[in-house]
Design an enzyme around this catalytic site. Structure first.
Site, PDB file in Angstrom:
ATOM      1  N   ALA A 154       8.831 -78.253 -42.472  1.00 47.07           N
ATOM      2  CA  ALA A 154       9.926 -78.771 -41.649  1.00 47.07           C
ATOM      3  C   ALA A 154       9.427 -79.318 -40.324  1.00 47.07           C
ATOM      4  CB  ALA A 154      10.967 -77.678 -41.394  1.00 47.07           C
TER       5      ALA A 154
ATOM      6  N   ASN B   1       6.673 -69.930 -44.450  1.00 47.60           N
ATOM      7  CA  ASN B   1       6.928 -70.387 -43.085  1.00 47.60           C
ATOM      8  C   ASN B   1       8.412 -70.633 -42.849  1.00 47.60           C
ATOM      9  OD1 ASN B   1       6.810 -71.628 -40.512  1.00 47.60           O
ATOM     10  ND2 ASN B   1       4.764 -72.398 -40.924  1.00 47.60           N
ATOM     11  N   ASP B   2       8.893 -71.771 -43.296  1.00 46.87           N
ATOM     12  CA  ASP B   2      10.278 -72.147 -42.990  1.00 46.87           C
ATOM     13  C   ASP B   2      11.301 -71.184 -43.583  1.00 46.87           C
ATOM     14  OD1 ASP B   2       9.389 -74.442 -41.619  1.00 46.87           O
ATOM     15  OD2 ASP B   2       9.180 -75.512 -43.518  1.00 46.87           O
ATOM     16  N   VAL B   3      10.977 -70.543 -44.710  1.00 45.33           N
ATOM     17  CA  VAL B   3      11.941 -69.656 -45.377  1.00 45.33           C
ATOM     18  C   VAL B   3      12.088 -68.323 -44.667  1.00 45.33           C
ATOM     19  CG1 VAL B   3      11.590 -70.732 -47.630  1.00 45.33           C
ATOM     20  CG2 VAL B   3      10.194 -68.757 -46.970  1.00 45.33           C
ATOM     21  N   VAL B   4      11.285 -68.081 -43.598  1.00 47.30           N
ATOM     22  CA  VAL B   4      11.423 -66.848 -42.810  1.00 47.30           C
ATOM     23  C   VAL B   4      11.660 -67.167 -41.335  1.00 47.30           C
ATOM     24  CG1 VAL B   4      10.037 -65.448 -44.387  1.00 47.30           C
ATOM     25  CG2 VAL B   4       8.900 -66.672 -42.517  1.00 47.30           C
TER      26      VAL B   4
END
Length: 481
Positions: free
Chosen positions: A448, A407-410
């Site tokens: 996040a 999720n947050d890493v993309v």
């Protein structure tokens, strides 16, 4: 002499094992070599160690009883743990190392206090406190107190991290907590300085107060830190345990223990720095920023518009007729225990002439290297794993990106939205690919606590469902094409 040679061999095995851990292909062998060195050092200490008066350890029943119990518990825990729970186990085992270091400090302080209270040279001990006797007390007590504080913080902090990773403990922060943490830290330093400076009276009561406050500090230290920062925290606590263990090695003049502790401390520190760099954040920001928490500081989700869904059959067709596919694994893959299904899909696509690679973000999952370990369990070829920088160079030439539980890493907001809490964090630039398929259980935000802009972009399609079931269904569709 023989014991010194054994310690030297053990130290070399630690260094060699750590070196081999840098490559996934040799990591398993490196673990075995380092473990063999540790076993050799333990047996050498048990049977060959002698005090200055020639006294050997003894108490073999207690020693081997503890070794057997610990071996059985550790083996069963490691064999039964699920890959989703691997970060919790690592954190808990690390905490046990900190607890051992703290227990060593407690034992040695009591021994030191007993020695101090025995009759001694009054002229050295009281009239001339700057003598060798006073210097020896200060030097040894500083090492003992350092091991106590660092080991206790590592233990209680790791337990809290374990609870947060398995969902039993939620992020908690109150107004002024960082100030209280700072004051508590100064109190710890003050008490340690007072204990070390009082040669005439080793106050065990103050020592145990210091122990309790150190444990409390470890709790307050980790409690407000957000879940998305847990990989950094685990790495940092690991370095704490290494330093605490090195203090124990210094106390016992044990070269193997000292070397092992220094290596763990240094490696944990370097890994912490690398993790922070991967997130484009300072360590101070990680520790006081409470990023990714579930508490009141979570960013509100913003309405981004409509998203589009894709069916299993359309996904199978798109993947089968692609020239190049990039798979981005995340924590959702671990939760679904879908690593084997993912590998099966990869093999199917490869048989049909599709080039398949995996894009690995440094902080994907819940601990450093979580995705690498997960895919290694499924026997994914190490050469197919691309680090973030290499993967980002290839996304523009990729036909389909399949995001599995990441999720947050993309999230492109890290590059486009200065108000976002993840702004500035390097991400996998999956939006550059021709097509992006995102598999998630729902539209729920990641750790996040913010919406992912990727989900609403024109080239992105959502594929909802459990990752394992979805991947198995896609593989079935591909076989029927």
């Amino acid at each position: 002499m023989l014991l010194t040679v054994i310690y030297l061999l053990a130290s070399v095995s630690f260094i060699l094992g750590l070196k081999m851990l840098s490559n996934p292909a040799s990591a398993r062998k490196g673990n075995l070599i380092a473990a063999a060195g540790m076993g050799l050092a333990i047996l050498g200490t048990i049977f060959l160690y002698e005090e200055s008066d020639g006294t050997k350890l003894g108490n073999y029943g207690w020693i081997f009883g503890g070794l057997i119990i610990g071996t059985v518990i550790g083996t069963l825990a490691a064999k039964k743990v699920k890959m989703t729970a691997m970060p919790e186990m690592v954190s808990l085992f690390n905490g046990m190392g900190g607890a051992c270091a703290a227990l060593i400090s407690i034992t040695e302080f009591n021994h030191l206090a007993e020695t101090l209270h025995q009759p001694h040279d009054v002229q050295l001990g009281e009239i001339f406190p700057a003598s060798a006797a006073y210097s020896a007390w200060v030097g040894k007590s500083i090492v003992i107190l350092a091991g106590l504080i660092i080991g206790s913080v590592s233990f209680s902090g790791s337990v809290i991290a374990w609870g947060k990773l398995n969902g039993k403990i939620h992020d908690f922060a109150f107004k002024g907590q960082h100030l209280i943490n700072g004051l508590l830290f100064l109190v710890l330093l003050g008490l340690a300085g007072w204990i070390a400076g009082v040669y005439e009276n080793a106050n065990t009561t103050v020592f145990y107060v210091l122990l309790i406050l150190s444990l409390l500090y470890g709790v307050f230290f980790v409690l407000p830190i957000g879940g998305a920062d847990m990989p950094v925290v685990i790495s940092l606590l690991n370095s704490f345990t290494g330093v605490a263990a090195a203090c124990g090695g210094f106390l016992y003049n044990n070269k193997a223990m000292l070397t092992g502790g220094i290596l763990v401390g240094a490696a944990g520190t370097l890994l912490t720095i690398l993790m922070c760099k991967a997130m484009n954040r300072s360590l101070l920001n990680v520790l006081i920023g409470s990023f990714g928490g579930h508490a009141g500081g979570v960013a509100a989700a913003r309405a981004q518009g409509n998203y589009k869904e894709i069916s299993l059959s359309d996904t199978a067709i798109l993947l089968t007729y692609a020239h190049k596919v990039m798979i981005v694994p995340g924590y959702g893959l671990a939760v679904a225990q879908a690593q084997h299904a993912c590998h099966e899909l990869e093999k199917l696509l490869t048989e049909k002439g599709v080039e398949v690679k995996y894009a690995i973000h440094p902080v994907a999952g819940r601990m450093p290297g979580h995705m690498n370990v997960l895919l290694a369990e499924a026997d994914v070829d190490y050469d197919q794993l691309l680090e973030m920088e290499a993967a980002n160079e290839q996304f523009s030439n990729t036909d389909v990106v399949l995001v599995l539980g990441a999720n947050d890493v993309v999230n492109p907001a890290a590059k486009t939205d200065p108000a976002s809490p993840i702004y500035g964090m390097p991400i996998l630039e999956v939006e550059l690919a021709k097509n992006c398929i995102v598999n998630k259980r729902s539209m729920k935000p990641g750790y996040a606590g913010i919406e992912n802009e990727l989900f609403f972009q024109p080239k992105t399609s959502m594929l909802f469902g459990d990752a394992k079931k979805v991947l198995e269904a896609i593989s079935t569709e591909i076989k029927n094409l």
